[in-house]
Design a protein around this motif. Structure first.
Motif, mmCIF file in Angstrom:
data_model
loop_
_atom_site.group_PDB
_atom_site.id
_atom_site.type_symbol
_atom_site.label_atom_id
_atom_site.label_comp_id
_atom_site.label_asym_id
_atom_site.label_seq_id
_atom_site.Cartn_x
_atom_site.Cartn_y
_atom_site.Cartn_z
ATOM 1 N N MET A 77 33.589 22.120 36.468
ATOM 2 C CA MET A 77 32.208 22.161 36.034
ATOM 3 C C MET A 77 31.856 23.490 35.370
ATOM 4 O O MET A 77 31.140 23.526 34.384
ATOM 5 N N GLU A 78 32.376 24.579 35.929
ATOM 6 C CA GLU A 78 32.027 25.908 35.423
ATOM 7 C C GLU A 78 33.269 26.781 35.316
ATOM 8 O O GLU A 78 34.286 26.517 35.963
ATOM 9 N N THR A 79 33.150 27.820 34.493
ATOM 10 C CA THR A 79 34.224 28.807 34.392
ATOM 11 C C THR A 79 33.754 30.128 34.994
ATOM 12 O O THR A 79 32.574 30.453 34.984
ATOM 13 N N LYS A 80 34.720 30.864 35.510
ATOM 14 C CA LYS A 80 34.458 32.173 36.088
ATOM 15 C C LYS A 80 35.539 33.118 35.609
ATOM 16 O O LYS A 80 36.709 32.726 35.518
ATOM 17 N N ARG A 81 35.172 34.351 35.308
ATOM 18 C CA ARG A 81 36.138 35.299 34.784
ATOM 19 C C ARG A 81 36.458 36.386 35.798
ATOM 20 O O ARG A 81 35.581 36.867 36.524
ATOM 21 N N VAL A 82 37.741 36.748 35.830
ATOM 22 C CA VAL A 82 38.193 37.899 36.608
ATOM 23 C C VAL A 82 38.734 38.904 35.605
ATOM 24 O O VAL A 82 39.719 38.623 34.910
ATOM 25 N N THR A 83 38.089 40.037 35.493
ATOM 26 C CA THR A 83 38.506 41.048 34.530
ATOM 27 C C THR A 83 39.062 42.266 35.252
ATOM 28 O O THR A 83 38.911 42.428 36.467
ATOM 29 N N ALA A 84 39.710 43.124 34.481
ATOM 30 C CA ALA A 84 40.417 44.274 35.057
ATOM 31 C C ALA A 84 39.453 45.253 35.705
ATOM 32 O O ALA A 84 38.378 45.550 35.171
ATOM 33 N N SER A 85 39.870 45.762 36.867
ATOM 34 C CA SER A 85 39.146 46.804 37.584
ATOM 35 C C SER A 85 40.070 47.334 38.666
ATOM 36 O O SER A 85 41.082 46.705 38.987
ATOM 37 N N PRO A 86 39.748 48.470 39.269
ATOM 38 C CA PRO A 86 40.590 48.977 40.364
ATOM 39 C C PRO A 86 40.648 48.033 41.558
ATOM 40 O O PRO A 86 41.564 48.114 42.368
ATOM 41 N N GLU A 87 39.679 47.111 41.666
ATOM 42 C CA GLU A 87 39.639 46.198 42.808
ATOM 43 C C GLU A 87 40.204 44.821 42.491
ATOM 44 O O GLU A 87 40.311 43.967 43.382
ATOM 45 N N THR A 88 40.567 44.551 41.208
ATOM 46 C CA THR A 88 41.045 43.202 40.859
ATOM 47 C C THR A 88 42.401 43.305 40.153
ATOM 48 O O THR A 88 43.344 43.822 40.716
ATOM 49 N N ILE A 89 42.487 42.810 38.909
ATOM 50 C CA ILE A 89 43.750 42.828 38.182
ATOM 51 C C ILE A 89 43.894 44.127 37.400
ATOM 52 O O ILE A 89 42.918 44.832 37.139
ATOM 53 N N THR A 90 45.130 44.416 36.988
ATOM 54 C CA THR A 90 45.422 45.737 36.423
ATOM 55 C C THR A 90 45.031 45.878 34.969
ATOM 56 O O THR A 90 44.789 46.991 34.495
#
Length: 1005
Positions: free
Chosen positions: A72-85
């Motif tokens: 139904m929806e999209t969500k983004r995970v972008t780079a940060s020190p707490e997520t991906i490199t």
């Protein structure tokens, strides 16, 4: 075009392969794979994609990290020190433990859902055993693999790092120039573990096989430029994708090779970037920034099929430049295009075969009559472009147009009807008359009439030379095929004995062959007695509930039990000939029924304004309504057909459909239902596990509420998914949320509850307990209900009792007058204290929610009312909306008269709004010179009327500054389930439009 039988068998075969995960490659006609655009990643090219074990689609992009899609929806995970490199994602990989690894152009990340934690890895010479050898990963094939022992292999631009899952230590492998048993190159493009457990590595200098016993590598080179970008494991060989050499079959036993490219195979000339193996054994070949379309390779037959974007159709891939391909756990194929569009082919969604000009060589998409002749050929009449012949055996379509001046061509481009007599003559009807059409030569051999225009032609029950026909402005006709004499029943001089000018259908009564029944356009249902040549008319009578529903009758059908079903522009009727009454049949809200077909199982199918309806005539119940599903969703009353083997056909403005009712099956796949958010007053609740893995939630007594949202990870027509939930221990029964995907609980007493959420697929098959949300919710007791509090209560109770006894003894000793005086004084003091306390409390409450300048509600109070109204609207379906207004040219007031006069103007505005708004409305100052009115339980017309009334009152109000003032208004209404900020954004946009259009007006969005 391939035959319909073949198409349906292939869809069934495809489903079987999904169920048994067969690796044997089968021949498929991918032209029958109907793709449609599912969602967009905003013009973002992609590099990799997976479906994790929870069911989420995860797509890695080149520039903006990871996009997660839940149907139904999209969500983004972008780079940060707490997520991906980094935001340039090379590969997403889920290991056997459920940990998700994300490699990028600058490092590696492990996401553990069970701990809801990200761990980042960067190359560091000082910590070689703790991290990867190089931070850059290639965005080509799969550079992450898991061996049979659970160890993870990472291919980088500086060699390979292997993570020992037991020790948590890395070991690195690199190229050493002097050592031929080392890695052939440090630039690694692909890694895979074959079914025997052997690890294979593709580099820019050939293929490597890892030797576990000696802990080194065997190299295989294929020429000067032998870059291996992707590896797929087959039974006896590896399939290697090369950026320079095309496709390579590498046989694992004798290490022999076979090269396949455009020079010696059907593979187009392309730089192979990635290979993706489907569950049916076919291989998708993805090129590097090349617009080859969807290239499918059968590794056994070495045949290639290609589907390219076809313009003017919405059932093909969106782009010929494909970045990555994914097949999910239900067999749906997802295509990630370079323009960011994500297409999908779902065999469960396209259950009807669609014939259109773009994909089936029809002469046009305006299909009228459909007819199967005794040879098994399907004939389709088009509105303007002539006659189409569909050969089911060969899967081909041929057109026979009208050619002006050629008497052997069909008389007119609109073929309106078909008839095949007992001698095998094939007769077509057009607006320019009927003609015998020779199917072998494709030419007209005889013109039968010049002035007839028939839709339906039936044979007389007694004389085979006579046919009865109806059509456009032709009335009822008795036509002799031998003498060509035609008697037309159009006696309008007799008010009692006439037929309608235009009719669509004529049938013979099975119980009395002397009776004909005629469906007319505007004159109701007609009964014709061939012996007396008399007509009986049945028309709609608004004073008779047993009359026919509508005067435009599209179709008539008499079933095997001689029930008469009447399709009208006002619904479906069942006609009782003995009682002469019409019974209205409920088809789930259908207001118009275009045609009727009976299938081999005696079910009735109705083409209606709400879709294709499957109906059980015995129970008189709707079995299912098909909307979309690859269907045209448009019905010509005369465009229907049924073949000898039970195939049903429908035509309309957008092509033709065919299907076998016995092969239509319900979607029984019900994927997991997962939480997508968990908040308190809109703020995310921090959890120690990912929401999809969460089993327990602890809530403090002072925050005894929570909001939640959820989704069923079912991607087949996910807009049809439905939901229900219950908080066991609080709710008495399940709450049916429909399509709404969020809920809220507040003021929960202390205790332990269980939140359960179930979701359905598009066919309303709800998930079982294992695939539903089940979370234990623990709400703390308030301090005054704890064990310590109860001990204190006990001690205070004892002390109070003692005090009461003592006081009672004391008061007995006092004289009556003194006691009464003291009681009166004490009572007066208590009353005064209570009054002062109440006044102070009221003043404090008023101050907290009141704007100090205008003395109307402030922003905080308005937010509280908005949240309450949205909750009531979602729960009880109440409508409400808002009016946002702004004082026109207010800055000039401050600039000209000073801020003190500006304050007076704002106070006067507040007085106007409160005076002329309803008591149920909430009026407040939104900020600056903006005011907001929340209109409870009011529809759009009510809100607009109030806004216009306020605008007029303001424009004529005598302000203190002796200057007329106006205001601009923006109106919006709340949509069930939406975020409040969306409604406010529409009101603000509407206010902006009002300003642009000259101010002092009301606008709505």
């Amino acid at each position: 075009m391939h035959s319909l039988n073949t198409t349906i068998k292939l869809v069934i075969l495809f489903s079987l392969f999904i169920l048994i995960s067969c690796s044997r490659a089968e021949e498929f006609n991918i032209d029958n794979w109907k793709f449609k655009s599912s969602f967009s990643i905003e013009d973002e090219p992609t590099s990799t994609s997976i479906q994790d074990r929870d069911g989420f689609i995860m797509i890695g992009t080149f520039f903006t990290g990871i996009t997660i899609f839940d149907g139904m929806e999209t969500k983004r995970v972008t780079a940060s020190p707490e997520t991906i490199t980094d935001n340039t994602v090379a590969q997403i990989f889920e290991d056997s433990r459920g940990v998700i690894w994300v490699s990028t152009s600058n490092g590696l990340t492990a996401y553990d859902k069970d701990k809801n934690s990200f761990t980042q890895y960067f190359a560091d010479e000082n910590r070689s055993e703790e991290t990867i050898i190089h931070s850059t990963f290639a965005t080509t094939g799969e550079t992450i693999s898991e061996d049979l022992e659970g160890n993870l292999w990472f291919g980088t631009a500086g060699g390979i790092s292997r993570l020992d899952i037991k020790t948590g230590k890395f070991k690195h492998y690199t190229n050493r120039v002097e050592d031929n048993s080392s890695l052939s190159s440090n630039e690694v493009f692909s890694i895979t573990t074959d079914r025997d457990g052997t690890v294979w590595i593709g580099t820019n200098k050939g293929l490597n096989r890892y030797n576990k016993e000696s802990d080194n590598f065997i190299r295989f080179a294929f020429g000067d430029r032998d870059d291996i970008y992707s590896i797929v494991d087959e039974d006896d060989y590896l399939l290697l994708g090369s950026n320079t050499k095309g496709l390579i079959k590498f046989y694992k036993k004798d290490f022999s090779t076979k090269f396949l490219d455009s020079s010696n195979s059907q593979i187009p000339e392309m730089k192979i970037w990635n290979l993706k193996k489907l569950k049916n054994g076919l291989i998708v070949i993805v090129g590097f920034l090349q617009d080859n379309g969807l290239v499918i390779f059968n590794p056994e037959s070495e045949k290639v099929q290609i589907q390219r974007n076809r313009e003017h159709t919405d059932i093909t891939i969106s782009s010929n430049l494909i970045n990555s391909v994914l097949e999910d756990n239900t067999g749906t194929i997802w295509i990630m295009n370079d323009n960011g569009t994500v297409d999908k082919y779902d065999p469960k969604e396209h259950i009807f075969t669609l014939f259109r000009k773009e994909n089936s060589n029809l002469s046009s998409n305006n299909v009228a009559p459909i007819y199967e002749d005794r040879l098994g050929n399907i004939w389709l009449g088009n509105v303007e472009t002539g006659l189409d012949l569909y050969n089911k055996k060969e899967g081909t379509t041929k057109n026979f147009p009208h050619i002006e001046g050629d008497n052997t061509s069909i008389p007119n481009g609109y073929v309106s009807g078909f008839f095949e007599d007992r001698d095998g003559n094939f007769i077509i009807s057009t607006p320019k008359g009927m003609a015998i059409f020779d199917r072998e030569s494709g030419k007209v051999t005889k013109r039968l009439s010049e002035d007839t225009w028939f839709y339906t032609i039936i044979e007389d029950s007694e004389n085979r030379d006579i046919v009865w026909a109806v059509g456009w402005e032709n009335g009822l006709n008795r036509f002799n095929l031998k003498t060509l004499e035609n008697k037309r029943y159009l006696d309008f001089n007799s008010k009692k004995n006439y037929t309608s000018l235009t009719s669509l259908r004529v049938i013979t009564d099975r119980e009395d062959p002397n009776i004909l029944w005629i469906a007319t356009w505007g004159d109701g249902l007609e009964k014709f007695d061939k012996k007396s040549e008399k007509f009986t008319h049945f028309k709609f009578d608004e004073e008779n509930n047993n009359s026919i529903s509508g005067n435009t009758v599209y179709d008539i059908f008499q079933d095997e039990k001689n029930n008469f079903w009447i399709a009208t522009n006002k619904g479906l009727d069942l006609y009782d000939k003995e009682k002469n009454i019409f019974t209205k049949i409920n088809l789930g809200g259908a207001k118009a029924v275009a045609n009727i077909i009976e299938d081999n199982d005696k079910n009735l199918w109705f083409g209606t304004n709400i879709g294709l309806v499957k109906f059980d005539p015995e129970s008189r119940k709707v079995l299912k309504v098909y909307v979309g599903d690859g269907f045209t969703d448009d019905f010509f009353p005369t465009s229907k057909g049924k073949t000898k083997d039970g195939e049903l056909w429908y035509g309309g403005l957008f092509g033709a459909n065919s299907f076998y009712p016995s092969q239509l099956s319900e979607n029984n796949i019900t994927n997991r239902v997962v939480l997508t958010s968990l908040t308190q007053n809109g703020v995310d609740i921090l959890t120690d596990k990912a929401l999809s893995r969460l089993k327990e939630l602890h809530i403090s007594a002072d925050k005894n509420m929570f909001e939640f949202s959820y989704v069923a990870l079912n991607f087949t027509k996910s807009h049809k998914n439905r939901y229900k939930y219950i908080l066991e221990g609080f709710d008495k029964d399940w709450y049916s949320a429909g399509a709404v995907r969020n809920g809220r609980y507040s003021e929960l007493p202390g205790g332990t509850y269980t939140l359960r959420i179930r979701g359905s697929n598009s066919d309303l098959k709800f998930s079982d307990e294992n695939n539903s949300v089940s979370i234990t919710i623990i709400v703390d007791d308030p301090w005054y209900k704890t064990a310590v509090a109860y001990v204190i209560y006990f001690i205070l109770t004892i002390l109070t009792i003692c005090r009461i006894i003592k006081l009672r003894t004391y008061y007995i000793r006092k004289e009556k007058l003194q006691l009464e005086r003291k009681v009166r004084e004490r009572t007066a003091e208590l009353k005064k204290s209570n009054i002062l306390l109440r006044e102070a409390k009221e003043q404090l409450e008023k101050t907290s929610v009141t704007d100090h300048l205008t003395q109307i509600y402030n922003r905080s109070k308005l937010d509280e009312v908005l949240f309450s109204e949205a909750n009531r609207s979602n729960r009880f379906q109440h409508s409400f909306g808002v009016i946002l207004l702004d004082v026109d040219h207010f800055k000039s007031v401050n600039d000209t008269y000073g801020h003190q006069m500006g304050d007076i103007v704002l106070q006067e505005f507040a007085e106007i709004l409160e005076t002329h708004s309803r008591k149920t409305d909430t009026v407040g100052r939104w900020g600056g010179e903006e005011f907001l009115i929340i209109c409870s339980e009011t529809d759009l017309d009510g809100i607009l009327n109030l806004a216009e009334k306020l605008r007029e009152e303001i424009s004529k109000y005598p302000f203190h500054l002796k200057e007329q003032k106006t205001a601009s208004f923006g109106v919006s209404t709340y949509k069930y389930g939406e975020n409040i900020s969306n409604m406010l954004k529409r009101a603000d946009d509407a206010l902006y439009n009002a300003k642009k259009k000259g101010r002092n007006i009301v606008q709505y969005l």
